[in-house]
Design a protein around this motif. Structure first.
Motif, PDB file in Angstrom:
ATOM      1  N   LEU A  56      16.496  26.100   9.181  1.00  0.00           N
ATOM      2  CA  LEU A  56      16.754  27.535   9.110  1.00  0.00           C
ATOM      3  C   LEU A  56      16.242  28.109   7.798  1.00  0.00           C
ATOM      4  O   LEU A  56      15.645  29.192   7.770  1.00  0.00           O
ATOM      5  N   PHE A  57      16.476  27.394   6.711  1.00  0.00           N
ATOM      6  CA  PHE A  57      15.985  27.815   5.389  1.00  0.00           C
ATOM      7  C   PHE A  57      14.479  28.057   5.433  1.00  0.00           C
ATOM      8  O   PHE A  57      13.980  29.085   4.951  1.00  0.00           O
ATOM      9  N   MET A  58      13.756  27.117   6.033  1.00  0.00           N
ATOM     10  CA  MET A  58      12.302  27.213   6.059  1.00  0.00           C
ATOM     11  C   MET A  58      11.828  28.305   7.011  1.00  0.00           C
ATOM     12  O   MET A  58      10.910  29.077   6.689  1.00  0.00           O
ATOM     13  N   VAL A  59      12.430  28.384   8.183  1.00  0.00           N
ATOM     14  CA  VAL A  59      11.999  29.374   9.181  1.00  0.00           C
ATOM     15  C   VAL A  59      12.173  30.789   8.651  1.00  0.00           C
ATOM     16  O   VAL A  59      11.295  31.641   8.834  1.00  0.00           O
ATOM     17  N   VAL A  60      13.274  31.063   7.991  1.00  0.00           N
ATOM     18  CA  VAL A  60      13.518  32.398   7.443  1.00  0.00           C
ATOM     19  C   VAL A  60      12.416  32.789   6.462  1.00  0.00           C
ATOM     20  O   VAL A  60      11.880  33.909   6.511  1.00  0.00           O
ATOM     21  N   GLY A  61      12.054  31.877   5.581  1.00  0.00           N
ATOM     22  CA  GLY A  61      11.013  32.176   4.600  1.00  0.00           C
ATOM     23  C   GLY A  61       9.642  32.340   5.228  1.00  0.00           C
ATOM     24  O   GLY A  61       8.909  33.286   4.918  1.00  0.00           O
ATOM     25  N   ILE A  62       9.288  31.446   6.136  1.00  0.00           N
ATOM     26  CA  ILE A  62       7.951  31.473   6.726  1.00  0.00           C
ATOM     27  C   ILE A  62       7.763  32.686   7.630  1.00  0.00           C
ATOM     28  O   ILE A  62       6.693  33.313   7.618  1.00  0.00           O
ATOM     29  N   ILE A  63       8.782  33.038   8.418  1.00  0.00           N
ATOM     30  CA  ILE A  63       8.671  34.189   9.318  1.00  0.00           C
ATOM     31  C   ILE A  63       8.341  35.456   8.534  1.00  0.00           C
ATOM     32  O   ILE A  63       7.439  36.223   8.904  1.00  0.00           O
ATOM     33  N   HIS A  64       9.039  35.683   7.438  1.00  0.00           N
ATOM     34  CA  HIS A  64       8.800  36.901   6.657  1.00  0.00           C
ATOM     35  C   HIS A  64       7.513  36.797   5.834  1.00  0.00           C
ATOM     36  O   HIS A  64       6.830  37.805   5.622  1.00  0.00           O
ATOM     37  N   TRP A  65       7.185  35.607   5.382  1.00  0.00           N
ATOM     38  CA  TRP A  65       5.917  35.440   4.666  1.00  0.00           C
ATOM     39  C   TRP A  65       4.741  35.711   5.593  1.00  0.00           C
ATOM     40  O   TRP A  65       3.734  36.296   5.176  1.00  0.00           O
TER      41      TRP A  65
ATOM     42  N   PHE B 279      16.213  37.470   1.858  1.00  0.00           N
ATOM     43  CA  PHE B 279      16.304  37.098   3.269  1.00  0.00           C
ATOM     44  C   PHE B 279      17.001  35.754   3.451  1.00  0.00           C
ATOM     45  O   PHE B 279      17.726  35.550   4.434  1.00  0.00           O
ATOM     46  N   GLN B 280      16.800  34.836   2.508  1.00  0.00           N
ATOM     47  CA  GLN B 280      17.518  33.561   2.582  1.00  0.00           C
ATOM     48  C   GLN B 280      19.015  33.772   2.394  1.00  0.00           C
ATOM     49  O   GLN B 280      19.825  33.090   3.024  1.00  0.00           O
ATOM     50  N   SER B 281      19.378  34.705   1.526  1.00  0.00           N
ATOM     51  CA  SER B 281      20.790  34.993   1.303  1.00  0.00           C
ATOM     52  C   SER B 281      21.428  35.529   2.578  1.00  0.00           C
ATOM     53  O   SER B 281      22.530  35.118   2.962  1.00  0.00           O
ATOM     54  N   LEU B 282      20.736  36.436   3.270  1.00  0.00           N
ATOM     55  CA  LEU B 282      21.280  37.040   4.477  1.00  0.00           C
ATOM     56  C   LEU B 282      21.392  36.046   5.621  1.00  0.00           C
ATOM     57  O   LEU B 282      22.420  35.976   6.304  1.00  0.00           O
ATOM     58  N   PHE B 283      20.320  35.272   5.848  1.00  0.00           N
ATOM     59  CA  PHE B 283      20.257  34.436   7.051  1.00  0.00           C
ATOM     60  C   PHE B 283      20.690  32.990   6.818  1.00  0.00           C
ATOM     61  O   PHE B 283      21.237  32.364   7.726  1.00  0.00           O
ATOM     62  N   TRP B 284      20.415  32.454   5.639  1.00  0.00           N
ATOM     63  CA  TRP B 284      20.710  31.029   5.400  1.00  0.00           C
ATOM     64  C   TRP B 284      22.047  30.828   4.693  1.00  0.00           C
ATOM     65  O   TRP B 284      22.879  30.028   5.121  1.00  0.00           O
ATOM     66  N   LYS B 285      22.278  31.586   3.624  1.00  0.00           N
ATOM     67  CA  LYS B 285      23.528  31.446   2.885  1.00  0.00           C
ATOM     68  C   LYS B 285      24.686  32.164   3.562  1.00  0.00           C
ATOM     69  O   LYS B 285      25.846  31.862   3.301  1.00  0.00           O
ATOM     70  N   GLY B 286      24.370  33.154   4.412  1.00  0.00           N
ATOM     71  CA  GLY B 286      25.436  33.913   5.059  1.00  0.00           C
ATOM     72  C   GLY B 286      26.167  34.820   4.097  1.00  0.00           C
ATOM     73  O   GLY B 286      27.385  34.981   4.179  1.00  0.00           O
ATOM     74  N   ALA B 287      25.423  35.429   3.167  1.00  0.00           N
ATOM     75  CA  ALA B 287      26.045  36.279   2.146  1.00  0.00           C
ATOM     76  C   ALA B 287      25.181  37.504   1.898  1.00  0.00           C
ATOM     77  O   ALA B 287      23.981  37.517   2.184  1.00  0.00           O
ATOM     78  N   VAL B 288      25.805  38.546   1.362  1.00  0.00           N
ATOM     79  CA  VAL B 288      25.078  39.749   0.974  1.00  0.00           C
ATOM     80  C   VAL B 288      24.325  39.471  -0.326  1.00  0.00           C
ATOM     81  O   VAL B 288      24.889  38.891  -1.259  1.00  0.00           O
ATOM     82  N   PRO B 289      23.046  39.835  -0.419  1.00  0.00           N
ATOM     83  CA  PRO B 289      22.284  39.589  -1.649  1.00  0.00           C
ATOM     84  C   PRO B 289      22.934  40.258  -2.854  1.00  0.00           C
ATOM     85  O   PRO B 289      23.540  41.324  -2.716  1.00  0.00           O
ATOM     86  N   PRO B 290      22.838  39.653  -4.023  1.00  0.00           N
ATOM     87  CA  PRO B 290      23.407  40.252  -5.234  1.00  0.00           C
ATOM     88  C   PRO B 290      22.820  41.639  -5.493  1.00  0.00           C
ATOM     89  O   PRO B 290      21.646  41.888  -5.196  1.00  0.00           O
ATOM     90  N   TRP B 291      23.629  42.516  -6.062  1.00  0.00           N
ATOM     91  CA  TRP B 291      23.180  43.893  -6.279  1.00  0.00           C
ATOM     92  C   TRP B 291      21.997  43.981  -7.235  1.00  0.00           C
ATOM     93  O   TRP B 291      21.126  44.826  -7.080  1.00  0.00           O
ATOM     94  N   ASN B 292      21.983  43.067  -8.257  1.00  0.00           N
ATOM     95  CA  ASN B 292      20.863  43.111  -9.212  1.00  0.00           C
ATOM     96  C   ASN B 292      19.551  42.711  -8.545  1.00  0.00           C
ATOM     97  O   ASN B 292      18.478  43.238  -8.871  1.00  0.00           O
ATOM     98  N   LEU B 293      19.615  41.792  -7.580  1.00  0.00           N
ATOM     99  CA  LEU B 293      18.414  41.399  -6.834  1.00  0.00           C
ATOM    100  C   LEU B 293      17.952  42.552  -5.953  1.00  0.00           C
ATOM    101  O   LEU B 293      16.746  42.814  -5.829  1.00  0.00           O
ATOM    102  N   THR B 294      18.890  43.250  -5.352  1.00  0.00           N
ATOM    103  CA  THR B 294      18.564  44.405  -4.505  1.00  0.00           C
ATOM    104  C   THR B 294      17.904  45.511  -5.316  1.00  0.00           C
ATOM    105  O   THR B 294      16.891  46.083  -4.908  1.00  0.00           O
ATOM    106  N   LEU B 295      18.485  45.810  -6.483  1.00  0.00           N
ATOM    107  CA  LEU B 295      17.916  46.864  -7.324  1.00  0.00           C
ATOM    108  C   LEU B 295      16.527  46.491  -7.832  1.00  0.00           C
ATOM    109  O   LEU B 295      15.630  47.339  -7.881  1.00  0.00           O
TER     110      LEU B 295
END
Length: 266
Positions: free
Chosen positions: A72-81, A222-238
């Motif tokens: 899952l980790f790899m698929v999430v990255g490759i799909i968006h790449w 995208f890894q945070s959303l799909f692989w970690k199951g968490a909302v990305p940190p706000w500083n990363l979003t900004l």
């Protein structure tokens, strides 16, 4: 409504008047791309699926990873790449490839690269759909934070669109741009934590450089959303929102300042 608000929405209203042209450009490009192919749109899935399968086999059975739910980790990255690389690789020749149309009739020139974005995003949605179907079997967990995915995807598309505008304008005068992009897109893939976690890098300077990269940022989001199951940190979003706005600002400025002068040289 105030005059300033009307001025803000005027370009949108003008582009909306050409919606039939955009629809025809998108439809024509999709039909031409798969004309005569027995499998039609299904071919748009073959390349990302084969690449993903190859990496899964290599890094699951040859170079084993102890990451949980590594497929899952790899698929999430490759799909968006794949979406990013597909849009950037094809962006250089957008204006040159549509030179006949641009010279014959007047319409907002921005609609040409925008149509290319729509074509590739439409075909890519099929790959995204397959990833979502396989999400639970690959170990993913649905959570409320995934409702933010459209927002992050729009930021990602805005960042990529800015790069597309810059490259298609530069390519008119500098034809080597296409070949440079083909080389650097391969280097950028390995410099982005797509098939390996950023925690595997132990050199502090390299970690700092990678975390500042917009390509690494969108991968981590995208890894945070799909692989970690968490909302990305706000500083990363900004940070990534800032990169998206900067990319769009540079691309739009270059496109509008040089675009009109380039038509005669297409």
């Amino acid at each position: 409504m105030s005059a300033s608000a009307l001025n803000l929405f005027a370009p949108v209203a003008r582009w909306w008047a050409y919606r039939d042209l955009v629809r025809n450009l998108v439809s024509k490009e999709i039909k031409i791309r798969y004309q005569g192919a027995a499998l039609g749109f299904a071919w748009s899935l073959m390349n990302p699926l084969m690449i993903t399968l190859m990496y899964l086999v290599v890094f699951t059975y040859v170079f084993r990873s102890n990451l949980p739910h590594y497929p899952l980790f790899m698929v999430v990255g490759i799909i968006h790449w794949n979406l990013f690389s597909m849009l950037v690789m094809q962006s250089s020749e957008i204006l040159v490839g549509n030179s006949d149309l641009l010279k014959k009739i007047y319409f907002p020139r921005l609609l040409v690269p925008f149509s290319s974005l729509l074509v590739n995003a439409t075909l890519w949605l099929m790959a995204l759909g397959i990833m979502l179907l396989m999400f639970t079997p690959l170990g993913g967990t649905w959570h409320w934070g995934m409702l933010l995915y459209p927002f992050y995807l729009l930021l990602f598309l805005g960042f990529t669109f800015g790069i597309m505008l810059t490259l298609c304008v530069l390519y008119v005068d500098f034809r080597d741009i296409k070949h440079l992009v083909e080389v650097f897109i391969q280097l950028l893939f390995w410099a982005t934590p797509i098939i390996y976690p950023i925690t595997r890098i132990h050199h502090p300077a390299m970690v700092m450089i990678m975390k500042a990269s917009p390509l690494a940022e969108f991968t981590l989001i995208f890894q945070s959303l799909f692989w970690k199951g968490a909302v990305p940190p706000w500083n990363l979003t900004l940070a990534f929102a800032g990169w998206a706005l900067l990319s769009l600002a540079v691309g739009l400025t270059l496109f509008y300042r040089r675009g009109a002068m380039l038509i005669e040289r297409l």
